[in-house]
Enzyme design. Structure first.
Site, PDB file in Angstrom:
ATOM      1  CE  LYS A  11      38.966  39.772  49.056  1.00 37.06           C
ATOM      2  NZ  LYS A  11      40.430  38.757  49.270  1.00 37.06           N
ATOM      3  NE  ARG A  86      42.996  43.321  46.398  1.00 40.25           N
ATOM      4  CZ  ARG A  86      41.926  42.452  45.897  1.00 40.25           C
ATOM      5  NH1 ARG A  86      40.466  43.019  45.707  1.00 40.25           N
ATOM      6  NH2 ARG A  86      41.962  41.268  45.952  1.00 40.25           N
ATOM      7  NE  ARG A 125      40.552  30.748  44.000  1.00 43.13           N
ATOM      8  CZ  ARG A 125      40.607  31.982  44.394  1.00 43.13           C
ATOM      9  NH1 ARG A 125      39.384  32.427  44.974  1.00 43.13           N
ATOM     10  NH2 ARG A 125      41.631  33.070  44.377  1.00 43.13           N
ATOM     11  NE  ARG A 131      41.239  33.618  40.832  1.00 44.55           N
ATOM     12  CZ  ARG A 131      40.717  34.504  41.863  1.00 44.55           C
ATOM     13  NH1 ARG A 131      39.576  34.360  42.238  1.00 44.55           N
ATOM     14  NH2 ARG A 131      41.719  35.435  42.391  1.00 44.55           N
ATOM     15  NE  ARG A 142      46.088  36.531  44.144  1.00 47.06           N
ATOM     16  CZ  ARG A 142      45.317  35.500  44.274  1.00 47.06           C
ATOM     17  NH1 ARG A 142      45.992  34.555  43.481  1.00 47.06           N
ATOM     18  NH2 ARG A 142      44.197  35.366  44.591  1.00 47.06           N
TER      19      ARG A 142
HETATM   20  P1  B4P Z   1      38.158  33.946  48.548  1.00 50.80           P
HETATM   21  O1  B4P Z   1      38.845  34.453  49.637  1.00 50.80           O
HETATM   22  O2  B4P Z   1      36.584  34.033  48.826  1.00 50.80           O
HETATM   23  O3  B4P Z   1      38.671  34.553  47.010  1.00 50.80           O
HETATM   24  P2  B4P Z   1      38.468  35.646  46.477  1.00 50.80           P
HETATM   25  O4  B4P Z   1      37.408  36.362  46.764  1.00 50.80           O
HETATM   26  O5  B4P Z   1      38.487  35.522  45.033  1.00 50.80           O
HETATM   27  O6  B4P Z   1      39.625  36.716  46.657  1.00 50.80           O
HETATM   28  P3  B4P Z   1      41.114  37.040  46.049  1.00 50.80           P
HETATM   29  O7  B4P Z   1      41.719  38.269  46.784  1.00 50.80           O
HETATM   30  O8  B4P Z   1      41.878  35.824  45.834  1.00 50.80           O
HETATM   31  O9  B4P Z   1      40.540  37.770  44.639  1.00 50.80           O
HETATM   32  P4  B4P Z   1      39.760  39.046  44.076  1.00 50.80           P
HETATM   33  O10 B4P Z   1      38.825  38.381  42.995  1.00 50.80           O
HETATM   34  O11 B4P Z   1      39.460  39.707  45.118  1.00 50.80           O
HETATM   35  O12 B4P Z   1      38.175  32.238  48.446  1.00 50.80           O
HETATM   36  C1  B4P Z   1      39.484  31.604  48.370  1.00 50.80           C
HETATM   37  C2  B4P Z   1      39.239  29.957  48.472  1.00 50.80           C
HETATM   38  O13 B4P Z   1      39.214  29.696  49.797  1.00 50.80           O
HETATM   39  C3  B4P Z   1      38.124  29.476  47.805  1.00 50.80           C
HETATM   40  O14 B4P Z   1      38.562  28.366  47.017  1.00 50.80           O
HETATM   41  C4  B4P Z   1      37.250  29.232  48.816  1.00 50.80           C
HETATM   42  O15 B4P Z   1      36.428  27.995  48.788  1.00 50.80           O
HETATM   43  C5  B4P Z   1      38.199  29.000  49.959  1.00 50.80           C
HETATM   44  N1  B4P Z   1      37.516  29.356  51.465  1.00 50.80           N
HETATM   45  C6  B4P Z   1      36.824  30.365  51.449  1.00 50.80           C
HETATM   46  N2  B4P Z   1      36.360  30.321  52.971  1.00 50.80           N
HETATM   47  C7  B4P Z   1      36.941  29.251  53.367  1.00 50.80           C
HETATM   48  C8  B4P Z   1      36.890  28.505  54.725  1.00 50.80           C
HETATM   49  N3  B4P Z   1      36.197  29.080  55.801  1.00 50.80           N
HETATM   50  N4  B4P Z   1      37.573  27.342  55.064  1.00 50.80           N
HETATM   51  C9  B4P Z   1      38.220  26.765  53.920  1.00 50.80           C
HETATM   52  N5  B4P Z   1      38.224  27.341  52.583  1.00 50.80           N
HETATM   53  C10 B4P Z   1      37.682  28.384  52.517  1.00 50.80           C
HETATM   54  O16 B4P Z   1      41.125  39.593  43.339  1.00 50.80           O
HETATM   55  C11 B4P Z   1      41.884  39.171  42.185  1.00 50.80           C
HETATM   56  C12 B4P Z   1      42.707  40.042  41.318  1.00 50.80           C
HETATM   57  O17 B4P Z   1      41.962  41.210  40.990  1.00 50.80           O
HETATM   58  C13 B4P Z   1      43.694  40.668  42.296  1.00 50.80           C
HETATM   59  O18 B4P Z   1      44.875  39.947  42.642  1.00 50.80           O
HETATM   60  C14 B4P Z   1      43.893  42.088  41.438  1.00 50.80           C
HETATM   61  O19 B4P Z   1      44.890  41.778  40.518  1.00 50.80           O
HETATM   62  C15 B4P Z   1      42.597  42.377  40.833  1.00 50.80           C
HETATM   63  N6  B4P Z   1      41.775  43.496  41.734  1.00 50.80           N
HETATM   64  C16 B4P Z   1      40.667  43.210  42.466  1.00 50.80           C
HETATM   65  N7  B4P Z   1      40.177  44.096  43.101  1.00 50.80           N
HETATM   66  C17 B4P Z   1      41.145  45.073  42.984  1.00 50.80           C
HETATM   67  C18 B4P Z   1      41.304  46.547  43.457  1.00 50.80           C
HETATM   68  N8  B4P Z   1      40.610  46.881  44.173  1.00 50.80           N
HETATM   69  N9  B4P Z   1      42.302  47.132  42.898  1.00 50.80           N
HETATM   70  C19 B4P Z   1      43.092  46.696  42.209  1.00 50.80           C
HETATM   71  N10 B4P Z   1      43.304  45.232  42.006  1.00 50.80           N
HETATM   72  C20 B4P Z   1      42.257  44.685  42.313  1.00 50.80           C
END
Ligand code: B4P
Length: 191
Positions: A11, A86, A125, A131, A142
């Site tokens: 994402k 979410r 990651r 992280r 998660r």
């Molecule tokens: P991403 O999937 O981009 O990770 P993210 O956006 O950080 O999502 P995540 O769900 O983990 O965290 P978020 O910040 O939203 O990438 C992950 C990894 O995969 C990276 O290392 C990337 O390089 C790799 N990758 C990507 N594409 C790839 C591909 N095609 N091939 C290989 N590798 C690839 O949320 C974090 C926390 O915040 C949540 O757990 C919660 O506690 C809180 N939170 C956020 N939004 C919330 C909400 N709406 N409600 C309640 N809590 C919330």
């Protein structure tokens, strides 16, 4: 637009690219929380407890933060919300914000990938960024929350006919191309 998918589905990675290509602002609730944790603000201190455990930050806190962010001027040309909503309660809240400003969602981009691929990406990651929520037990929690709560969000948008599922497995560039093609399809249907 929204981008939705399980943790590690790409994402954040893809939202940044779509934002650059289309010139619309990408808003990641996870990034806003992490910036607040880093700055040790009251919001960050509250959010950290939940994030470290892999739990959702309570809807009341998250909704207010999104409402405030969407009242800023840079969203006027459109926006891409990353990681919100979410929960179904967050969907209802976002519906209210959009109805108040006479806006509607054009498309919900759903990134799909299987759990084992996601765990392996996030453990990768963890080695690079350290992280605090990227360890195996928390990652699996998660993912469980995604299945228990966020899949219902996906189903709501599917019912509304605005869901675009995209295979998130493949090279990052390939996934970006699929996303841009899905957005182009929606844009041509709207025109
Ligand atoms: P991403 O999937 O981009 O990770 P993210 O956006 O950080 O999502 P995540 O769900 O983990 O965290 P978020 O910040 O939203 O990438 C992950 C990894 O995969 C990276 O290392 C990337 O390089 C790799 N990758 C990507 N594409 C790839 C591909 N095609 N091939 C290989 N590798 C690839 O949320 C974090 C926390 O915040 C949540 O757990 C919660 O506690 C809180 N939170 C956020 N939004 C919330 C909400 N709406 N409600 C309640 N809590 C919330």
């Amino acid at each position: 637009m929204l981008i939705i998918g399980p943790p590690g589905s790409g994402k954040g990675t893809q939202a940044e690219r779509v934002s650059e290509r289309l010139g619309v602002v990408a808003i990641s609730t996870g990034d806003i929380f992490r910036a607040n944790v880093k700055g040790e603000t009251p919001l960050g201190i509250e959010a950290k407890k939940y994030m470290d455990a892999g739990d959702f930050v309570p809807d009341g806190v998250t909704n207010k933060m999104v409402r405030d962010r969407l009242s800023e001027g840079d969203v006027e040309n459109g926006f891409l919300l990353d990681g919100y909503p979410r929960t179904t309660a967050q969907v209802d809240y976002l519906d209210g914000i959009l109805a108040n400003s006479d806006e509607k969602l054009d498309v919900v981009l759903q990134l799909t990938a299987d759990d084992e691929e996601l765990v392996s990406r996030l453990l990768g990651r963890a080695k690079e960024t350290g992280r605090s929520d990227d360890n195996e037990a928390v990652i699996r929690h998660r993912l469980d929350l995604y299945h228990e709560q966020t899949e219902a969000v996906v189903a709501k948008y599917a019912q509304r006919g605005i869901l675009a599922p995209i295979n998130g497995i493949g090279a990052i560039d390939e996934v970006s191309d699929l996303l841009m093609a899905a957005i182009a399809d929606v844009a041509s249907a709207v025109r």
